[in-house]
Design an enzyme around this catalytic site. Structure first.
Site, PDB file in Angstrom:
ATOM      1  N   GLU A 188       0.816  -1.207   0.000  1.00 48.95           N
ATOM      2  CA  GLU A 188       0.000   0.000   0.000  1.00 48.95           C
ATOM      3  C   GLU A 188       0.854   1.262   0.000  1.00 48.95           C
ATOM      4  O   GLU A 188       1.464   1.609   1.013  1.00 48.95           O
ATOM      5  CB  GLU A 188      -0.932   0.025   1.208  1.00 48.95           C
ATOM      6  CG  GLU A 188      -1.851   1.237   1.207  1.00 48.95           C
ATOM      7  CD  GLU A 188      -2.831   1.261   2.357  1.00 48.95           C
ATOM      8  OE1 GLU A 188      -3.761   2.086   2.299  1.00 48.95           O
ATOM      9  OE2 GLU A 188      -2.676   0.467   3.315  1.00 48.95           O
ATOM     10  N   GLU A 285     -12.190   1.973   3.584  1.00 49.41           N
ATOM     11  CA  GLU A 285     -11.273   2.397   4.644  1.00 49.41           C
ATOM     12  C   GLU A 285     -11.414   3.901   4.870  1.00 49.41           C
ATOM     13  O   GLU A 285     -10.512   4.683   4.572  1.00 49.41           O
ATOM     14  CB  GLU A 285      -9.831   2.026   4.313  1.00 49.41           C
ATOM     15  CG  GLU A 285      -8.947   2.082   5.560  1.00 49.41           C
ATOM     16  CD  GLU A 285      -7.479   1.860   5.256  1.00 49.41           C
ATOM     17  OE1 GLU A 285      -6.805   1.222   6.069  1.00 49.41           O
ATOM     18  OE2 GLU A 285      -7.004   2.338   4.206  1.00 49.41           O
TER      19      GLU A 285
END
Length: 311
Positions: A188, A285
């Site tokens: 990420e 998220e």
């Protein structure tokens, strides 16, 4: 390491916008009961624990059941690795019962303020690989395929190319473990504003690293919120890195809340991702822009609106 191709694995509510006093009273009534008709989403959006706690209560099992009742077909939990083993098993069973796909959890300890992967330090590498081995067991309990990896802080004493070589080497070791278990770590990139000083920040950089690791177990987590801040140009960058993307995460900017609350045109992004044949998960998220049950209904409504891209 032999190169192998990677195949990505993979109610209806009234709008809460512009409500007067009558609308607010009606929404209050809706929020007090189970929502019986649920949307059929075109993509696998994945809420997380706490997103609907005002409707479901604090019990994770109850919240997963609530998510299923609202039509969500996926779930993610960054903290799964730190939850008690028995709770992990119960959550895994609940996901299976509801036919919900398990999304990412964070696979290892992340060093936010000092070098780890980038330094090439053997003790950091050993700790990371131990975490990966333990995360394999977590994945088995909850039927997960993907786990998040963040390579940590830059090593300012090393040239970036040396740092990259160190990161790639650690990821190759981890890939050997994950390949044997048909699991995938997703790297990420995080933006400079929220997380200054990290090694991995941009999608082209993640793409280059995945190509260097050359494993079906090392792919990209493309967090749309982070990449809007870091580099913008979202659709072209998704297109260029598509072969290495295995997972998406969502959050509007500014605010990191649900779609429709910021500047990102999520309806167009979801349409593009869907047009590519994506069958994987898009992790929600982000926070809720409004508090309480009304805020939770607003999240559901935002996804109904932005998922309506086929009409």
């Amino acid at each position: 390491m032999e190169r192998r191709s990677f195949i990505k694995k993979t109610t209806a509510l009234a709008s809460v916008a512009g409500l007067g006093s009558v609308g607010l009273n009606a929404m209050s009534l809706i929020s007090e009961k189970k929502i019986d008709s649920k949307p059929a989403f075109n993509l696998n959006y994945a809420p997380h624990i706490g997103m609907f706690k005002n409707h479901s209560g604090e019990n994770p099992i109850d919240e997963i059941n609530f998510m299923a009742n609202q039509g969500f077909t996926a779930f993610e939990d960054n903290e799964m690795r730190n939850r008690p083993v028995e709770l992990q098993k119960k959550m895994g069973e609940c996901l299976l019962k509801n036919n919900i796909k398990m999304g990412v959890f964070v696979a290892h300890k992340i060093y936010w303020n000092k070098p780890s992967f980038a330094s090439g330090d053997s003790s950091h590498r050993k700790e990371f690989l131990t975490d990966i081995i333990n995360s394999v067991e977590v994945a088995k309990r909850v039927n997960a395929t993907w786990m998040t990896v963040v390579p940590g802080h830059l090593d300012l004493r090393l040239d970036l190319n040396y740092q990259t070589a160190n990161v790639v080497e650690s990821l190759k070791y981890a890939s050997e473990i994950l390949e044997k278990n048909n699991l995938v770590m997703v790297l990420e990139p995080l933006n400079f504003y929220n997380h200054p000083g990290l090694f991995l920040t941009e999608s082209p950089q993640a793409f280059q690293i995945c190509k260097s690791v050359n494993s079906p177990s090392c792919k990209i987590l493309f967090d749309i919120y982070h990449q809007q801040i870091q580099e913008g140009n979202l659709l072209p960058n998704i297109e260029k890195t598509w072969d290495e993307i295995a997972y998406f995460q969502i959050g509007d900017n500014p605010g990191r809340n649900e779609p429709t609350t910021g500047e990102i045109n999520y309806k167009n992004i979801f349409k593009f991702i869907h047009s590519k044949g994506y069958k994987g998960i898009l992790g929600m998220e982000h926070g809720n822009s409004l508090q309480g049950k009304e805020g939770e209904l607003a999240v559901i409504d935002a996804y109904i609106k932005t998922d309506d891209f086929l009409n």
